[in-house]
Design a protein around this motif. Structure first.
Motif, short mmCIF file in Angstrom:
data_model
loop_
_atom_site.label_atom_id
_atom_site.label_comp_id
_atom_site.label_asym_id
_atom_site.label_seq_id
_atom_site.Cartn_x
_atom_site.Cartn_y
_atom_site.Cartn_z
N VAL A 1 1.15 7.81 12.55
CA VAL A 1 2.02 8.68 11.49
C VAL A 1 3.44 9.09 11.77
N VAL A 2 3.69 9.12 13.27
CA VAL A 2 4.97 9.08 13.75
C VAL A 2 5.67 7.74 13.62
N VAL A 3 5.10 6.62 13.83
CA VAL A 3 5.83 5.32 13.63
C VAL A 3 6.28 5.27 12.15
N GLU A 4 5.00 5.51 11.12
CA GLU A 4 5.53 5.35 9.61
C GLU A 4 6.61 6.21 9.37
N LEU A 5 6.76 7.56 9.81
CA LEU A 5 7.89 8.45 9.46
C LEU A 5 9.25 7.98 9.97
N ARG A 6 9.30 7.47 11.16
CA ARG A 6 10.56 6.71 11.66
C ARG A 6 10.90 5.50 10.67
N LYS A 7 9.96 4.70 10.38
CA LYS A 7 9.92 3.41 9.41
C LYS A 7 10.63 4.18 8.02
N ALA A 8 10.12 5.12 7.74
CA ALA A 8 10.45 5.70 6.27
C ALA A 8 11.79 6.13 6.12
N PHE A 9 12.27 6.67 7.43
CA PHE A 9 13.80 7.26 7.55
C PHE A 9 14.81 6.02 7.80
N GLU A 10 14.28 4.82 8.48
CA GLU A 10 15.23 3.85 8.35
C GLU A 10 15.72 3.01 6.93
#
Length: 95
Positions: A34-43
């Motif tokens: 979930v944290v990985v997807e969160l960071r991708k979303a903010f990219e």
């Protein structure tokens, strides 16, 4: 990170009303995927909406954890959805 003013948060909440959740956080909380997807979303975006499946009493703690992990700021939300903002880094132009 610069804290947003009330006026800025209000404006961002207006934009966020039209967003669909970019991420769904289940009852297990903020697991590594979930944290990985969160960071991708903010990219990709400066403003994202997250839908939480946790109890309402747990959502505040999860929001604080999202802010810490993604270096973003919660601008508000309704029900079990919250919107978060993180300014995109300035693009460095090639010479």
């Amino acid at each position: 990170m610069n804290l947003l003013s009330s006026k800025e948060k209000s404006e961002l909440r207006g934009y966020a009303q039209r967003l669909k959740p970019a991420l769904h956080v289940g009852k297990n909380g903020l697991a590594e995927p979930v944290v990985v997807e969160l960071r991708k979303a903010f990219e990709r975006e400066e403003l994202i909406k997250i839908a939480f499946k946790a109890e309402r009493s747990e959502i505040e703690a999860l929001c604080l954890e999202v802010e810490r992990l993604a270096e973003c700021q919660c601008v508000g939300g309704v029900g079990k959805k919250r919107s978060f903002y993180r300014k995109m880094p300035e693009a460095v132009e090639a010479e």
